[in-house]
Design a protein around this motif. Structure first.
Motif, PDB file in Angstrom:
ATOM      1  N   ASN A   1     -54.034 -44.337 -85.158  1.00 37.24           N
ATOM      2  CA  ASN A   1     -53.768 -42.904 -85.033  1.00 37.24           C
ATOM      3  C   ASN A   1     -54.557 -42.251 -83.900  1.00 37.24           C
ATOM      4  N   MET A   2     -55.539 -42.960 -83.355  1.00 32.66           N
ATOM      5  CA  MET A   2     -56.217 -42.455 -82.169  1.00 32.66           C
ATOM      6  C   MET A   2     -55.286 -42.522 -80.956  1.00 32.66           C
ATOM      7  N   VAL A   3     -54.492 -43.578 -80.861  1.00 32.53           N
ATOM      8  CA  VAL A   3     -53.494 -43.679 -79.796  1.00 32.53           C
ATOM      9  C   VAL A   3     -52.415 -42.623 -79.985  1.00 32.53           C
ATOM     10  N   GLU A   4     -52.050 -42.363 -81.229  1.00 29.30           N
ATOM     11  CA  GLU A   4     -51.072 -41.312 -81.515  1.00 29.30           C
ATOM     12  C   GLU A   4     -51.584 -39.956 -81.036  1.00 29.30           C
ATOM     13  N   ALA A   5     -52.877 -39.722 -81.203  1.00 28.17           N
ATOM     14  CA  ALA A   5     -53.468 -38.466 -80.734  1.00 28.17           C
ATOM     15  C   ALA A   5     -53.430 -38.388 -79.208  1.00 28.17           C
ATOM     16  N   GLU A   6     -53.682 -39.504 -78.542  1.00 28.15           N
ATOM     17  CA  GLU A   6     -53.620 -39.533 -77.075  1.00 28.15           C
ATOM     18  C   GLU A   6     -52.199 -39.239 -76.594  1.00 28.15           C
TER      19      GLU A   6
ATOM     20  N   GLU B   1     -58.260 -49.480 -77.366  1.00 28.12           N
ATOM     21  CA  GLU B   1     -58.809 -50.298 -76.284  1.00 28.12           C
ATOM     22  C   GLU B   1     -57.804 -51.319 -75.754  1.00 28.12           C
ATOM     23  N   HIS B   2     -56.623 -51.403 -76.392  1.00 28.76           N
ATOM     24  CA  HIS B   2     -55.688 -52.466 -76.011  1.00 28.76           C
ATOM     25  C   HIS B   2     -54.267 -51.995 -75.705  1.00 28.76           C
ATOM     26  N   TYR B   3     -53.789 -50.991 -76.400  1.00 28.66           N
ATOM     27  CA  TYR B   3     -52.379 -50.620 -76.230  1.00 28.66           C
ATOM     28  C   TYR B   3     -52.053 -50.184 -74.797  1.00 28.66           C
ATOM     29  N   ILE B   4     -52.692 -49.137 -74.310  1.00 29.89           N
ATOM     30  CA  ILE B   4     -52.350 -48.637 -72.968  1.00 29.89           C
ATOM     31  C   ILE B   4     -52.693 -49.664 -71.890  1.00 29.89           C
ATOM     32  N   PRO B   5     -53.872 -50.337 -71.917  1.00 33.55           N
ATOM     33  CA  PRO B   5     -54.133 -51.373 -70.908  1.00 33.55           C
ATOM     34  C   PRO B   5     -53.073 -52.474 -70.896  1.00 33.55           C
ATOM     35  N   THR B   6     -52.637 -52.922 -72.088  1.00 32.12           N
ATOM     36  CA  THR B   6     -51.617 -53.978 -72.159  1.00 32.12           C
ATOM     37  C   THR B   6     -50.272 -53.472 -71.674  1.00 32.12           C
TER      38      THR B   6
ATOM     39  N   GLY C   1     -59.499 -52.608 -72.309  1.00 29.10           N
ATOM     40  CA  GLY C   1     -59.994 -51.641 -71.341  1.00 29.10           C
ATOM     41  C   GLY C   1     -60.481 -50.372 -72.001  1.00 29.10           C
ATOM     42  N   SER C   2     -61.106 -49.525 -71.217  1.00 29.68           N
ATOM     43  CA  SER C   2     -61.590 -48.242 -71.715  1.00 29.68           C
ATOM     44  C   SER C   2     -60.414 -47.347 -72.088  1.00 29.68           C
ATOM     45  N   GLN C   3     -60.565 -46.592 -73.161  1.00 28.76           N
ATOM     46  CA  GLN C   3     -59.497 -45.677 -73.546  1.00 28.76           C
ATOM     47  C   GLN C   3     -59.449 -44.444 -72.647  1.00 28.76           C
ATOM     48  N   TRP C   4     -60.494 -44.204 -71.851  1.00 29.38           N
ATOM     49  CA  TRP C   4     -60.592 -42.985 -71.042  1.00 29.38           C
ATOM     50  C   TRP C   4     -59.841 -43.189 -69.731  1.00 29.38           C
ATOM     51  N   PHE C   5     -58.570 -42.812 -69.764  1.00 27.02           N
ATOM     52  CA  PHE C   5     -57.654 -43.066 -68.641  1.00 27.02           C
ATOM     53  C   PHE C   5     -57.440 -41.828 -67.793  1.00 27.02           C
ATOM     54  N   GLU C   6     -56.780 -42.044 -66.665  1.00 32.82           N
ATOM     55  CA  GLU C   6     -56.233 -40.973 -65.827  1.00 32.82           C
ATOM     56  C   GLU C   6     -54.938 -41.501 -65.262  1.00 32.82           C
TER      57      GLU C   6
END
Length: 379
Positions: free
Chosen positions: A173-178, A288-293, A252-257
């Protein structure tokens, strides 16, 4: 003689009655005409909601039309809307086929704050944003959706909280918030770059430097790397195959741009996110994995494979180093600003991190005394 007098009397009465009747008829007609004229005048008086009708035609004035012009279409909805996540993502993922904008547009940077409660370092960010209205937008998602946070009306954070849901550390749910933050920010067509921050983040440079760095970048900044061991490939589940294979698994870090194109792809993705939603739980840490992957697999050519937010993991463990009041010195901040060499738009560059974390509220007073002058904020 008497009969003649009777005849004259009858004729006089008849004449008087005729005269009275004719007079009464004309008088009544005049009253009726006046009444009709008055009614006609009232019905044809111009007003804000009616227009004069052609002679002999009765028209009911239509209601004022809804603004269907371009300006009304471009105006983003109020932040505290009533859309479900599904409705929000559907609306935010709409992409015009005509890529040329038919209006003047100043690109804005969307600052997405994923917080537990209030933005505790808000006074420092106030200094950072001061004087740059129209070049940024702020969105705050509080992981404690029931938290009552009071924000002063003169703050740039006032009224910037989006509809939020509870978030648990390490859960999907942290990814859902992002994704929720990205979707809300995408509703504003002027937002072109999107940076994810926390309440413990600080800027390392002034606004004009950060803005120029982001809007002129040819790449996205999503940290992504392949890591052996328990905290890397060890978090992969074979149930994710064949959608996500072990060789495609990234950390990877969750702090993206990222830019607008990639942001739309992230919120619109169902195939890969559903796999992570179903099988990346427990000690998997989807953030730490969804967006980097996903980014490496689908849009790797546009990614720099690095983050713009400095985080110190040197001490090991599940959480990075925290910085308190005694850690904040001029030399320390200078070191963060010149941490290492990297690439920017294909060339070597000394500015690698624009933000840093994890700073506590106790560091705020020192930050307010040192950072604005060092980073040349607009004072």
């Amino acid at each position: 003689m008497k009969s003649t007098q009777n005849l004259l009397s009858v004729m006089l009465v008849f004449a008087f009655g005729l005269f009275f009747g004719v007079t009464l008829i004309f008088h009544l007609k005049d009253i009726s005409f006046s009444l009709r004229f008055t009614q006609f005048s009232l019905s044809t008086t111009p007003s804000a909601t009616s227009t004069a009708a052609p002679a002999g035609v009765d028209l009911v004035a239509p209601p004022l039309p809804v603004d269907l012009g371009l300006k009304g279409f471009l105006k983003p909805p109020e932040l505290m809307h009533h859309m479900t996540d599904e409705e929000l993502i559907w609306r935010a993922s709409m992409v015009p086929k005509v890529r040329d904008y038919p209006f003047e547009r100043t690109p804005k940077v969307a600052f997405l704050f994923l917080t537990r409660g209030p933005v505790v370092l808000a006074p420092l960010w106030e200094r950072f944003f001061k004087g740059y209205d129209g070049l940024f937008t702020i969105y705050v998602h509080s992981s404690d959706s029931s938290a009552k946070v009071t924000v002063p009306k003169d703050s740039v954070f006032y009224g910037r909280r989006i509809p939020s849901k509870d978030v648990e550390w390490g859960k999907v749910n942290m990814v859902e918030a992002e994704r929720r933050l990205l979707a809300n920010a995408l509703l504003d067509f002027s937002n072109q770059r999107f940076v994810l921050l926390s309440e413990a983040c600080i800027p390392l440079f002034n606004f004009s430097t950060v803005y120029s760095y982001l809007v002129n970048s040819k790449h996205n900044f999503v940290e992504s790397y392949d890591l052996e061991g328990a905290v890397g490939r060890g978090r992969y589940s074979k149930k994710m195959a064949p959608i996500v294979k072990i060789k495609e698994w990234r950390k990877g870090s969750q702090w993206f741009e990222m830019d607008r194109d990639l942001a739309i792809e992230v919120i619109a993705d169902k195939m890969y996110f559903s796999v992570f939603h179903d099988f990346c739980n427990g000690k998997c840490y989807a953030d730490e994995h969804y967006i980097p992957t996903f980014v490496t697999k689908k849009f790797g050519e546009t990614n720099s494979n690095r983050t713009l937010t400095f985080v110190d993991w040197a001490k090991g463990g599940p959480h990075p180093t925290k910085y308190t009041r005694n850690d904040v010195t001029k030399d320390f901040l200078m070191k963060l600003r010149n941490d290492k060499s990297c690439e920017y738009n294909g060339k070597k560059n000394q500015t690698c991190h624009l933000f840093a974390r994890k700073f506590t509220s106790h560091a705020l007073d020192r930050l307010l005394r040192i950072a604005p002058k060092l980073m040349q904020f607009n004072l």
